[in-house]
Motif scaffolding. Structure first.
Motif, PDB file in Angstrom:
ATOM      1  N   ALA A   8       0.827  -1.207   0.000  1.00 21.01           N
ATOM      2  CA  ALA A   8       0.000   0.000   0.000  1.00 21.01           C
ATOM      3  C   ALA A   8       0.863   1.259   0.000  1.00 21.01           C
ATOM      4  O   ALA A   8       0.590   2.217  -0.737  1.00 21.01           O
ATOM      5  CB  ALA A   8      -0.935  -0.005   1.199  1.00 21.01           C
ATOM      6  N   ILE A   9       1.915   1.274   0.800  1.00 22.49           N
ATOM      7  CA  ILE A   9       2.826   2.428   0.830  1.00 22.49           C
ATOM      8  C   ILE A   9       3.503   2.600  -0.523  1.00 22.49           C
ATOM      9  O   ILE A   9       3.639   3.714  -1.029  1.00 22.49           O
ATOM     10  CB  ILE A   9       3.856   2.280   1.963  1.00 22.49           C
ATOM     11  CG1 ILE A   9       3.168   2.430   3.312  1.00 22.49           C
ATOM     12  CG2 ILE A   9       4.984   3.299   1.818  1.00 22.49           C
ATOM     13  CD1 ILE A   9       4.052   2.099   4.495  1.00 22.49           C
ATOM     14  N   GLY A  10       3.895   1.501  -1.135  1.00 18.33           N
ATOM     15  CA  GLY A  10       4.518   1.560  -2.458  1.00 18.33           C
ATOM     16  C   GLY A  10       3.586   2.112  -3.517  1.00 18.33           C
ATOM     17  O   GLY A  10       3.988   2.922  -4.358  1.00 18.33           O
ATOM     18  N   VAL A  11       2.335   1.700  -3.495  1.00 18.22           N
ATOM     19  CA  VAL A  11       1.362   2.180  -4.469  1.00 18.22           C
ATOM     20  C   VAL A  11       1.100   3.672  -4.280  1.00 18.22           C
ATOM     21  O   VAL A  11       1.072   4.441  -5.245  1.00 18.22           O
ATOM     22  CB  VAL A  11       0.046   1.367  -4.371  1.00 18.22           C
ATOM     23  CG1 VAL A  11      -1.071   2.035  -5.151  1.00 18.22           C
ATOM     24  CG2 VAL A  11       0.265  -0.050  -4.855  1.00 18.22           C
ATOM     25  N   VAL A  12       0.924   4.098  -3.048  1.00 16.18           N
ATOM     26  CA  VAL A  12       0.696   5.517  -2.770  1.00 16.18           C
ATOM     27  C   VAL A  12       1.918   6.344  -3.180  1.00 16.18           C
ATOM     28  O   VAL A  12       1.775   7.418  -3.787  1.00 16.18           O
ATOM     29  CB  VAL A  12       0.342   5.735  -1.284  1.00 16.18           C
ATOM     30  CG1 VAL A  12       0.370   7.211  -0.925  1.00 16.18           C
ATOM     31  CG2 VAL A  12      -1.005   5.129  -0.970  1.00 16.18           C
ATOM     32  N   TYR A  14       4.132   5.633  -5.517  1.00 21.50           N
ATOM     33  CA  TYR A  14       4.183   5.664  -6.978  1.00 21.50           C
ATOM     34  C   TYR A  14       3.171   6.654  -7.543  1.00 21.50           C
ATOM     35  O   TYR A  14       3.487   7.434  -8.446  1.00 21.50           O
ATOM     36  CB  TYR A  14       3.929   4.271  -7.555  1.00 21.50           C
ATOM     37  CG  TYR A  14       3.777   4.282  -9.049  1.00 21.50           C
ATOM     38  CD1 TYR A  14       4.886   4.433  -9.866  1.00 21.50           C
ATOM     39  CD2 TYR A  14       2.520   4.186  -9.644  1.00 21.50           C
ATOM     40  CE1 TYR A  14       4.744   4.474 -11.244  1.00 21.50           C
ATOM     41  CE2 TYR A  14       2.375   4.223 -11.005  1.00 21.50           C
ATOM     42  CZ  TYR A  14       3.489   4.366 -11.802  1.00 21.50           C
ATOM     43  OH  TYR A  14       3.351   4.418 -13.158  1.00 21.50           O
ATOM     44  N   LEU A  15       1.953   6.622  -7.025  1.00 21.23           N
ATOM     45  CA  LEU A  15       0.933   7.548  -7.511  1.00 21.23           C
ATOM     46  C   LEU A  15       1.301   8.997  -7.219  1.00 21.23           C
ATOM     47  O   LEU A  15       1.072   9.886  -8.050  1.00 21.23           O
ATOM     48  CB  LEU A  15      -0.430   7.199  -6.901  1.00 21.23           C
ATOM     49  CG  LEU A  15      -1.033   5.876  -7.372  1.00 21.23           C
ATOM     50  CD1 LEU A  15      -2.300   5.577  -6.598  1.00 21.23           C
ATOM     51  CD2 LEU A  15      -1.292   5.893  -8.856  1.00 21.23           C
ATOM     52  N   TRP A  16       1.866   9.271  -6.045  1.00 19.98           N
ATOM     53  CA  TRP A  16       2.307  10.631  -5.718  1.00 19.98           C
ATOM     54  C   TRP A  16       3.419  11.070  -6.663  1.00 19.98           C
ATOM     55  O   TRP A  16       3.397  12.180  -7.187  1.00 19.98           O
ATOM     56  CB  TRP A  16       2.795  10.693  -4.270  1.00 19.98           C
ATOM     57  CG  TRP A  16       3.362  12.031  -3.923  1.00 19.98           C
ATOM     58  CD1 TRP A  16       2.670  13.154  -3.604  1.00 19.98           C
ATOM     59  CD2 TRP A  16       4.735  12.400  -3.905  1.00 19.98           C
ATOM     60  NE1 TRP A  16       3.537  14.191  -3.381  1.00 19.98           N
ATOM     61  CE2 TRP A  16       4.815  13.756  -3.561  1.00 19.98           C
ATOM     62  CE3 TRP A  16       5.919  11.698  -4.147  1.00 19.98           C
ATOM     63  CZ2 TRP A  16       6.021  14.418  -3.455  1.00 19.98           C
ATOM     64  CZ3 TRP A  16       7.119  12.370  -4.044  1.00 19.98           C
ATOM     65  CH2 TRP A  16       7.150  13.717  -3.693  1.00 19.98           C
ATOM     66  N   TRP A  17       4.398  10.197  -6.908  1.00 24.12           N
ATOM     67  CA  TRP A  17       5.500  10.528  -7.824  1.00 24.12           C
ATOM     68  C   TRP A  17       4.964  10.787  -9.230  1.00 24.12           C
ATOM     69  O   TRP A  17       5.363  11.735  -9.889  1.00 24.12           O
ATOM     70  CB  TRP A  17       6.527   9.394  -7.851  1.00 24.12           C
ATOM     71  CG  TRP A  17       7.593   9.620  -8.860  1.00 24.12           C
ATOM     72  CD1 TRP A  17       8.686  10.420  -8.743  1.00 24.12           C
ATOM     73  CD2 TRP A  17       7.658   9.050 -10.170  1.00 24.12           C
ATOM     74  NE1 TRP A  17       9.432  10.374  -9.891  1.00 24.12           N
ATOM     75  CE2 TRP A  17       8.818   9.539 -10.787  1.00 24.12           C
ATOM     76  CE3 TRP A  17       6.839   8.158 -10.869  1.00 24.12           C
ATOM     77  CZ2 TRP A  17       9.186   9.176 -12.065  1.00 24.12           C
ATOM     78  CZ3 TRP A  17       7.206   7.801 -12.151  1.00 24.12           C
ATOM     79  CH2 TRP A  17       8.367   8.312 -12.726  1.00 24.12           C
ATOM     80  N   LYS A  18       4.069   9.951  -9.692  1.00 25.54           N
ATOM     81  CA  LYS A  18       3.502  10.107 -11.031  1.00 25.54           C
ATOM     82  C   LYS A  18       2.734  11.423 -11.141  1.00 25.54           C
ATOM     83  O   LYS A  18       2.802  12.109 -12.156  1.00 25.54           O
ATOM     84  CB  LYS A  18       2.568   8.925 -11.311  1.00 25.54           C
ATOM     85  CG  LYS A  18       2.232   8.737 -12.727  1.00 25.54           C
ATOM     86  CD  LYS A  18       3.422   8.237 -13.488  1.00 25.54           C
ATOM     87  CE  LYS A  18       2.974   7.807 -14.853  1.00 25.54           C
ATOM     88  NZ  LYS A  18       4.068   7.737 -15.783  1.00 25.54           N
ATOM     89  N   ARG A  19       2.034  11.792 -10.092  1.00 27.59           N
ATOM     90  CA  ARG A  19       1.259  13.042 -10.096  1.00 27.59           C
ATOM     91  C   ARG A  19       2.160  14.267 -10.121  1.00 27.59           C
ATOM     92  O   ARG A  19       1.860  15.260 -10.771  1.00 27.59           O
ATOM     93  CB  ARG A  19       0.347  13.064  -8.867  1.00 27.59           C
ATOM     94  CG  ARG A  19      -0.339  14.376  -8.593  1.00 27.59           C
ATOM     95  CD  ARG A  19      -1.458  14.635  -9.579  1.00 27.59           C
ATOM     96  NE  ARG A  19      -2.191  15.829  -9.222  1.00 27.59           N
ATOM     97  CZ  ARG A  19      -2.177  16.937  -9.936  1.00 27.59           C
ATOM     98  NH1 ARG A  19      -1.504  16.987 -11.047  1.00 27.59           N
ATOM     99  NH2 ARG A  19      -2.869  17.979  -9.558  1.00 27.59           N
ATOM    100  N   THR A  20       3.277  14.237  -9.408  1.00 33.91           N
ATOM    101  CA  THR A  20       4.148  15.403  -9.346  1.00 33.91           C
ATOM    102  C   THR A  20       5.072  15.528 -10.547  1.00 33.91           C
ATOM    103  O   THR A  20       5.600  16.605 -10.792  1.00 33.91           O
ATOM    104  CB  THR A  20       5.012  15.383  -8.070  1.00 33.91           C
ATOM    105  OG1 THR A  20       5.790  14.189  -8.049  1.00 33.91           O
ATOM    106  CG2 THR A  20       4.149  15.469  -6.821  1.00 33.91           C
TER     107      THR A  20
END
Length: 66
Positions: A8-12, A14-20
């Protein structure tokens, strides 16, 4: 359970990195005018001067010139 937490931490993360690091620039094609030092989009005509050493990352369709 611990594996689920790390997943779950990894997915969050990744999504934060992709968004920024990605924005709505799929349609923008930025080109730099070397003599003038500014950048222009060949798709929509927007012009900008980003911070030194960086290229534009955001779509500026609403701020386009003319």
């Amino acid at each position: 359970m611990i594996l689920f937490v790390f997943l779950a931490i990894g997915v969050v993360a990744y999504l934060w990195w992709k968004r920024t690091h990605t924005t709505l620039t799929r349609d923008c094609r930025w080109r730099q005018d070397k003599p003038a030092g500014d950048w222009h989009c060949v798709a929509c005509g927007a012009r900008t001067v980003p911070p030194e050493g960086q290229s534009p990352r955001n779509c500026l369709r609403s701020a386009r010139a003319g």
